[in-house]
Design a protein around this motif. Structure first.
Motif, PDB file in Angstrom:
ATOM      1  N   TRP A  47      27.075 -15.888  10.809  1.00  0.00           N
ATOM      2  CA  TRP A  47      27.678 -16.842   9.864  1.00  0.00           C
ATOM      3  C   TRP A  47      27.595 -16.300   8.439  1.00  0.00           C
ATOM      4  N   GLY A  50      30.014 -13.496   7.902  1.00  0.00           N
ATOM      5  CA  GLY A  50      31.385 -13.982   7.812  1.00  0.00           C
ATOM      6  C   GLY A  50      31.690 -14.619   6.467  1.00  0.00           C
ATOM      7  N   ILE A  51      30.746 -15.392   5.943  1.00  0.00           N
ATOM      8  CA  ILE A  51      30.928 -16.011   4.629  1.00  0.00           C
ATOM      9  C   ILE A  51      31.047 -14.934   3.552  1.00  0.00           C
ATOM     10  N   ARG A  53      32.085 -11.823   3.878  1.00  0.00           N
ATOM     11  CA  ARG A  53      33.345 -11.083   4.004  1.00  0.00           C
ATOM     12  C   ARG A  53      34.529 -11.904   3.509  1.00  0.00           C
ATOM     13  N   ALA A  54      34.454 -13.218   3.669  1.00  0.00           N
ATOM     14  CA  ALA A  54      35.589 -14.074   3.315  1.00  0.00           C
ATOM     15  C   ALA A  54      35.616 -14.448   1.838  1.00  0.00           C
ATOM     16  N   ARG A  56      36.103 -14.623  -2.132  1.00  0.00           N
ATOM     17  CA  ARG A  56      37.148 -14.148  -3.036  1.00  0.00           C
ATOM     18  C   ARG A  56      36.532 -13.295  -4.139  1.00  0.00           C
ATOM     19  N   GLU A  67      36.074 -21.128   0.616  1.00  0.00           N
ATOM     20  CA  GLU A  67      36.095 -21.991   1.787  1.00  0.00           C
ATOM     21  C   GLU A  67      35.433 -21.234   2.931  1.00  0.00           C
ATOM     22  N   GLY A  68      35.033 -21.983   3.954  1.00  0.00           N
ATOM     23  CA  GLY A  68      34.430 -21.304   5.086  1.00  0.00           C
ATOM     24  C   GLY A  68      33.821 -22.275   6.072  1.00  0.00           C
TER      25      GLY A  68
END
Length: 210
Positions: A47, A50-51, A53-54, A56, A67-68
Motif C-alpha cells: 500500500w 503504491g501511494i 508511486r501515485a 503527483r 488520491e489513493g
C-alpha cells in the motif's frame, strides 16, 4: 587576513547545517513508542509503495499525495496494528513523499471535536476531512452515541467521496463495526479500504524469554 586575499566575513562563516528530512521533522509528532516503527506486513508495504508511486510531482520533483486507496488494519488487541500504521507513514516520509498527515485515536477524535464554548469544532473536523493522509486509530473502541455515529459518518463519507487515503486500525470486523457505527459507515469502509488482518498473541503481554 585581507592581506592574504581572504575576506574576514568569509573566514568566519560556519558550514551550513545539514537539511532536516521530512521523516526527522515528523518524528516529533509520532508517539515515542512508534517513532522507529517499521511496516513489514506485505499488504501494508505494498500500500505504501503504491501511494508513493501515485503521488503527483511537486516542488523539487518530490511526489505528493492526491488520491489513493485506503487500508483497514484489523486484529485482536496487541497484534501490532498501530505499529504497522505508523510504519507505513514513516515509509512514505522516508521515500520523500510530500505528506501532510494527521493521526488520532477514535476516542481522542470525539473528545477533541466535542462542542464547547470558544472552540470551532466544525473547522477542526473539516481539516481532518481534507487532510491528504489520516490515521484513524482504534475505530470502534470508544463509546458510541448518535453524535459520535454522525461525526464518524461525516468524516468517513468525505474521505470516501474524495478518495483521500486513510489508514484505519480496529479490533472489530466489518459486521461488528456495523453494529457499533451503523450501516452507512460500515458500507463505505468495506468499499474504500483494503482489509489487512493481523493475528497472534497480545505482544504487550508477551515477555521475551531470556
Amino acid at each position: 587576513m585581507s592581506e592574504r586575499g581572504i575576506a574576514p566575513d568569509t573566514a568566519a562563516q560556519e558550514p551550513a547545517p545539514e537539511p532536516v528530512t521530512a521523516l526527522e521533522l515528523a518524528e516529533a509528532r509520532i508517539p515515542a513508542r512508534y517513532r522507529h516503527a517499521l511496516a513489514d506486513h506485505p499488504q501494508v508495504t505494498a500500500w505504501a509503495d503504491g501511494i508513493a508511486r501515485a503521488g503527483r510531482p511537486g516542488p523539487a520533483g518530490a511526489p505528493g499525495i492526491a488520491e489513493g486507496p485506503s487500508l483497514r488494519i484489523v486484529g485482536p488487541t496487541g497484534t501490532g496494528k498501530t505499529h504497522q500504521a505508523y510504519g507505513a507513514i514513516r515509509s512514505l516520509l522516508a521515500a520523500g513523499v510530500r505528506l501532510r498527515w494527521e493521526a488520532v485515536t477514535a476516542a481522542d477524535l470525539y473528545a477533541r471535536l466535542r462542542p464547547r464554548p470558544g472552540f470551532d469544532s466544525e473547522r477542526d473536523l473539516q481539516s481532518l476531512m481534507r487532510c491528504p493522509l489520516l490515521l484513524l486509530d482504534d475505530l470502534g473502541a470508544a463509546k458510541t452515541s448518535e453524535w459520535t455515529e454522525e461525526l464518524t459518518y461525516r468524516l468517513i463519507n468525505h474521505r470516501y467521496e474524495h478518495l483521500r487515503p486513510t489508514l484505519i486500525t480496529s479490533n472489530l470486523t466489518t459486521d461488528a463495526l456495523r453494529t457499533a457505527l451503523g450501516d452507512r459507515v460500515a458500507s463505505r469502509l468495506a468499499q474504500m479500504t483494503e482489509p489487512v488482518t493481523l493475528a497472534g498473541p497480545d505482544r504487550r503481554r508477551t515477555r521475551p524469554t531470556v
